[in-house]
Design an enzyme around this catalytic site. Structure first.
Site, PDB file in Angstrom:
ATOM      1  N   ALA A 148      -1.067 -73.617  29.970  1.00  0.00           N
ATOM      2  CA  ALA A 148      -0.576 -73.178  31.260  1.00  0.00           C
ATOM      3  C   ALA A 148      -0.686 -74.195  32.374  1.00  0.00           C
ATOM      4  CB  ALA A 148      -1.323 -71.907  31.664  1.00  0.00           C
ATOM      5  N   CYS A 149       0.289 -74.112  33.284  1.00  0.00           N
ATOM      6  CA  CYS A 149       0.174 -74.520  34.679  1.00  0.00           C
ATOM      7  C   CYS A 149       0.485 -75.964  35.048  1.00  0.00           C
ATOM      8  CB  CYS A 149      -1.191 -74.155  35.226  1.00  0.00           C
ATOM      9  SG  CYS A 149      -1.626 -72.438  34.953  1.00  0.00           S
ATOM     10  N   THR A 150       1.020 -76.083  36.259  1.00  0.00           N
ATOM     11  CA  THR A 150       1.233 -77.352  36.945  1.00  0.00           C
ATOM     12  C   THR A 150       0.810 -77.136  38.389  1.00  0.00           C
ATOM     13  OG1 THR A 150       3.159 -77.774  35.533  1.00  0.00           O
ATOM     14  CG2 THR A 150       2.904 -79.152  37.496  1.00  0.00           C
ATOM     15  N   GLU A 160      -5.806 -74.172  36.545  1.00  0.00           N
ATOM     16  CA  GLU A 160      -5.060 -75.160  35.762  1.00  0.00           C
ATOM     17  C   GLU A 160      -5.865 -75.416  34.491  1.00  0.00           C
ATOM     18  OE1 GLU A 160      -2.013 -77.967  35.100  1.00  0.00           O
ATOM     19  OE2 GLU A 160      -2.249 -76.803  36.950  1.00  0.00           O
TER      20      GLU A 160
END
Length: 498
Positions: free
Chosen positions: A23-25, A117
């Site tokens: 997941a995630c930026t 993050e």
């Protein structure tokens, strides 16, 4: 406990950790790196398109006793922590099933959290200090633990660091914390080690599933870390000061291998290209990307939203425009399995009610509306708190998700319709926000109650407008697809009369 039951618990924890690890930026920008002097956090939360999100306001509570327990909410593991005697009011956007992992939120004192993050420690470092998977703190717990009691961003970071040292981290993560004065980012190194840095006012920071903080100075007031962060690394052979020079947290504690070259590096590269277009660097040289940069192009709310929507459009690495390509090696920022993306904006010069705004886009960032939610908003509509992993006709999450799913059946044809409509709506809403905020600043001087009422009516109307637009787009696109399918399989006779 039987070995079978222990095995089931361990398996469930590992599944939870693996799912979040995709997941995630994240993008952070200091007040002098933005176009209007605000502090900005932008982050996508990516794991599962079936992960409906709810909007929740947690009321302030007095004289509490007892223990916060992840297990009681069917969360990732069995982390526990004492409840605060007096809990602050705060907001979260949590997972439908557990009401945990709140993604983004502010408390009544103006502290905001975006987490987490997912990041990866080096296997060698973890061999000496593994994650405390069964009882360590995870992304499920961080927003509720911090927002319920933290009075400042620094206090929140110090609290989270203390928990990591004493109880351990259940996984690798990075967390952004902001207030009207400071913006901090914390990264885990191993089960009990961490580092945090206050973002310089003139810098921005970008990351995509990597540990990217580097500099550590125990004498600096702008850097925090676990008590024996450097000593542990020397003792375990992770860091040799004589041979390697200055301590580099990312190099010493985090993973850096071929997986980063295509899954993580391109996202950081494209963000840095967006704000520093003159910067020349190889896409696969992520370890050498500067963690902090002064932007040539100032960060704004609109630019942050554009970053979250990026999928390498206009290049050969775009996995949507030229036909869906799930095997594209460059992992884009905007992916279909994003369940929520947000831009948190703090404008210190304004009253908190309008100075803190979170723009939330439900589902895939490229195909959603980023709707503003002001900190002065008193309540959410009932259908903002419903929705599951099964599509329905009522929850706000599924109204956006069903539209996005339909678009992906013919992205080149349908996406421009949706993107144009949302772009025009966001531009119109931004102008209306300026008018409302100016009116609020005038009213609040003599009529705080009236100003707050006006703010709430405006915010609820904006939310309704975005929802109605989404419903109308759904009908428009179904009409288009109905005609497309009919044209493909018409089966007319030669006279085309029946």
């Amino acid at each position: 406990m039987s070995l079978f039951k222990k095995g089931i618990i361990a398996l469930s924890v590992n599944i939870a950790l693996v799912s979040s690890a995709l997941a995630c930026t994240t993008l952070l920008a200091g007040s002098e790196a933005t176009n209007d002097g605000s502090l900005i956090i932008a982050r996508s939360a990516d794991s599962d398109a079936l992960k409906a999100q709810h909007f929740v306001i947690h009321p302030a509570k007095s004289n509490q006793t007892g223990i916060y327990s992840t297990k009681e909410h069917n969360g990732a593991n069995n982390f526990t922590y004492p409840l605060p005697k007096n809990s602050l009011r705060y907001t979260t956007v949590p997972n439908w099933k557990t009401q945990l992992h709140g993604a983004t939120g502010f408390n009544e004192l103006g502290v905001g959290v975006s987490g987490t993050e997912s990041i990866f420690s080096s296997p060698k470092a973890l061999s000496f200090d593994p994650y405390v998977e069964e009882t360590g703190i995870t992304e499920d717990d961080i927003p509720d633990v911090l927002l319920s009691r933290a009075k400042t961003a620094r206090e929140a970071v110090e609290l989270l660091g203390s928990i990591i040292e004493k109880q351990g981290a259940g996984e690798g993560f990075g967390v952004a914390v902001v207030d009207k004065n400071e913006l901090w980012y914390l990264e885990t190194g191993t089960g009990h080690h961490w580092i945090a840095q206050k973002l310089p006012k003139d810098k921005y920071f970008a990351t995509g599933n990597q540990g990217r903080l580097q500099h550590y100075d125990i004498n600096s007031n702008d850097v925090l870390g676990s008590k024996n962060l450097v000593e542990f690394a020397v003792e375990k052979g992770l860091y040799n000061p004589e041979k390697e020079g200055a301590f580099n947290f990312s190099k010493v504690y985090t993973r850096d291998d071929e997986r980063d070259r295509t899954y993580n590096d391109p996202r950081v590269w494209i963000i840095q290209q967006q704000f520093n277009p003159s910067l020349k660097q190889a896409v696969d040289d992520g370890r050498n990307f500067a963690p902090l940069l002064t932007p040539e192009k100032k960060v704004s709310v609109e630019e942050a939203k554009a970053m979250l929507r990026n999928h390498f459009e206009g290049t050969e690495h775009d996995p949507y425009t030229n036909g869906l390509n799930g095997k594209e090696p460059w992992r884009p920022i905007s992916v279909f399995r994003t369940y929520e993306a947000h831009v948190m904006q703090v404008r210190p010069e304004l009253p908190q009610e309008i100075g803190e705004v979170t723009y939330v886009g439900l589902g895939m960032a490229d195909l959603t509306a980023f709707v503003p939610y002001y900190s002065g908003l008193k309540a959410y509509p009932q259908h903002y708190g419903i929705g599951s992993n099964q599509a329905d006709n009522d929850s706000i999450y599924w109204k956006y998700r069903k539209l996005q799913t339909l678009v992906m059946t013919d992205y080149p044809k349908l996406a421009p319709i949706v993107k144009k409509a949302y772009q025009e709506w966001e531009a119109k809403t931004a102008l209306e926000q300026k008018e409302m905020e100016a009116k609020y600043l005038t009213m609040v001087k003599t009529d705080k109650t009236g100003a707050d009422k006006m703010l709430n009516e405006f915010n609820l109307r904006v939310m309704t407008d975005a929802e109605k637009l989404t419903e109308n787009l759904m009908n428009e696109l179904f009409t288009v697809r109905t005609k497309d399918i009919q044209d493909d399989i018409f089966f007319a006779n030669k006279s085309k009369k029946d």
